[in-house]
Design an enzyme around this catalytic site. Structure first.
Site, PDB file in Angstrom:
ATOM      1  N   CYS A 130       0.830  -1.208   0.000  1.00  0.00           N
ATOM      2  CA  CYS A 130       0.000   0.000   0.000  1.00  0.00           C
ATOM      3  C   CYS A 130       0.869   1.264   0.000  1.00  0.00           C
ATOM      4  O   CYS A 130       1.492   1.575  -0.999  1.00  0.00           O
ATOM      5  CB  CYS A 130      -0.983  -0.040   1.168  1.00  0.00           C
ATOM      6  SG  CYS A 130      -2.371   1.096   0.974  1.00  0.00           S
ATOM      7  N   HIS A 164      -3.703  -5.456   1.471  1.00  0.00           N
ATOM      8  CA  HIS A 164      -3.479  -5.779   2.876  1.00  0.00           C
ATOM      9  C   HIS A 164      -3.991  -7.196   3.143  1.00  0.00           C
ATOM     10  O   HIS A 164      -4.923  -7.659   2.500  1.00  0.00           O
ATOM     11  CB  HIS A 164      -4.240  -4.805   3.777  1.00  0.00           C
ATOM     12  CG  HIS A 164      -3.748  -3.399   3.718  1.00  0.00           C
ATOM     13  ND1 HIS A 164      -2.559  -3.003   4.286  1.00  0.00           N
ATOM     14  CD2 HIS A 164      -4.297  -2.288   3.160  1.00  0.00           C
ATOM     15  CE1 HIS A 164      -2.396  -1.708   4.088  1.00  0.00           C
ATOM     16  NE2 HIS A 164      -3.431  -1.250   3.404  1.00  0.00           N
TER      17      HIS A 164
END
Length: 487
Positions: A332, A430
């Site tokens: 991310c 994630h």
């Protein structure tokens, strides 16, 4: 419309065991066939989860939903604050980011936030037999009492009973309980229906005189004493859990630099629990030691955290790590740091502007107002391993590096990048280590030859069951049933 019962767990301090007790009570009730939902009015955390309705809530509430046998929903945490500076936070209402506010501005906004809280509670209350509520911090934080929506302010608004939990492992447990009670108003004190003492080690007979004194002093019952659980793990709400169990065999050394606004560090819990991984979080002022794999984590303030990384001297250490053949993974915000440029034209995470990235991948990222929130599945391009996870990011990345994706998603999209030499992997996903095949593939890529399979979901389910067992064995279940309106 069914009218449910609401029971709230508040703590004498942060990390007293509120989240854990709510998990335990949700699973205990589910075992008895009671339809129960978790709820946290206001949460401040950088660990979040994507809900079934496409919103964003605190990760602890997602675990509590699992304990209740439910898919996470934005009503379970209607107000989420994600700090992006020492004095400000992104404000998320009903799963959607509405604004970034400084603390004083948010204090004035609380009346609006309270209406969102009460609306979510009404919906849950009409759909579930019991709503199990978690407070935040301590109800005795005097400076936060005015306009409180997270603890007694909420309990008073919905007229619910409260259990007060304290952690004896910290020391001073009787002072915590009595002192907290003394700082509450008379109506709030009456709302507290009992105490739970958490993480006790030793002979309970030696604690009994203190319990007797506490009940005599306050006129309130001790509902039970929960023992300290060894080899226990639940995802942390915000604090980084750096415990490592004894690991004897050849270990893969993995480093995670701890950035000031590190987010979703629960990504690394499966690695911390893996018997073949030595996971180290490296904090400010510490050098990055030799390792097999460095992981750049998610961040709530990517440009500021990248400047911090450089100030620590970690950029040079990462370059050296790559020269010596080490592997590098960006997740991310970590993906965004690996590119050529990061652009924040709207000032979403700080002052508007651009920053040079680490320049290790041919891509750049622009932060956009609309946040991407998705639960996703697909295949990791390493070994075509099945993977699932979730996306929470405002950045949109583009560039030639994305032509060598890290993940082929089931919805037809491609995610992330793998460098031409195979040393760097970057992804927006994630939770990718929670998929055993993907975790094994990544560990083999990082240098571990024979990888043991660890089912992280099974480990979490095991510990949820252990917590429910503790409720049965150590708490006054008859009084709990009364408080839940079941008798």
């Amino acid at each position: 419309m069914v009218q449910g019962t609401t029971l709230m767990v508040q703590g004498t301090t942060s990390d007293a065991g509120k989240s854990t007790l709510v998990v335990a009570l949700c699973r205990w009730l589910k075992r008895q066939g009671v339809k129960v939902a978790p709820f946290k009015p206001q949460n401040m955390a950088l660990n979040s989860a994507v809900t079934a309705d496409g919103g964003e809530i605190g990760r602890a509430q997602a675990v509590q939903a699992q304990a209740a046998g439910l898919a996470p929903h934005s009503d379970m945490n209607p107000v989420l604050l994600k700090p992006n500076s020492d004095t400000g936070a992104q404000v998320i209402i009903h799963g959607r980011a509405i604004s970034s506010m400084e603390a004083a501005a948010y204090h004035d906004y609380k009346q609006v936030a309270m209406q969102a809280v009460l609306a979510s509670h009404r919906r849950l209350d009409s759909a579930y037999r019991v709503v199990m509520v978690e407070g935040a911090g301590s109800p005795a934080e005097i400076n936060l009492r005015a306009g409180d929506i997270a603890n007694m302010g909420f309990a008073e608004a919905v007229d619910c009973p409260v259990i007060l939990i304290a952690d004896i492992d910290r020391g001073g447990v009787f002072a915590h309980l009595v002192g907290t009670l003394e700082l509450l108003s008379a109506s709030e004190q009456a709302r507290v229906k009992g105490f739970v003492i958490n993480r006790f080690r030793g002979d309970l007979a030696l604690l009994q005189p203190g319990l007797d004194w506490l009940e005599a002093r306050t006129g309130k019952p001790v509902l039970g004493v929960l023992p300290y659980l060894m080899d226990f793990h639940l995802e942390a709400e915000d604090a980084i859990d750096q415990r490592q169990s004894a690991k004897a065999e050849r270990l893969l050394k993995v480093l995670v630099p701890v950035l000031p606004r590190i987010s979703n560090h629960t990504d690394f819990d499966p690695l911390r629990l893996h018997p073949q991984v030595d996971l180290q979080f490296v904090g400010p002022g510490q050098p990055l030691p030799p390792a097999d794999l460095i992981i750049l984590p998610g961040s709530k303030s990517v440009r500021a955290d990248l400047a911090f990384l450089r100030a620590q001297g970690w950029e040079a250490a990462i370059q050296r790590h790559l020269r010596y053949g080490g592997k590098l993974l960006g997740i991310c915000g970590g993906l965004q740091m690996l590119g050529r440029q990061l652009h924040d034209p709207l000032g979403l995470e700080g002052a508007a502007g651009s920053s040079p990235g680490l320049g290790l991948l041919e891509l750049e990222t622009v932060l956009e107002a609309q946040k991407q929130l998705r639960n996703v599945a697909g295949q990791l391009c390493l070994e075509q391993a099945p993977v699932s996870g979730y996306e929470i990011h405002a950045g949109v990345s583009s560039g030639a590096a994305l032509e060598r994706p890290a993940v082929q998603l089931a919805d037809g999209r491609q995610d992330g990048a793998i460098s031409a030499d195979g040393q760097i992997v970057a992804t927006y996903l994630h939770g990718l280590f929670e998929s055993p095949p993907a975790c094994a593939a990544l560990l083999r890529w990082a240098g571990l030859r024979e990888v043991q399979t660890v089912d992280y979901h099974a480990l979490r389910e095991r510990d949820i069951e252990r917590l429910a067992d503790l409720v049965e064995a150590h708490l006054d279940t008859q009084r709990l049933k009364q408080l839940c309106g079941l008798t």
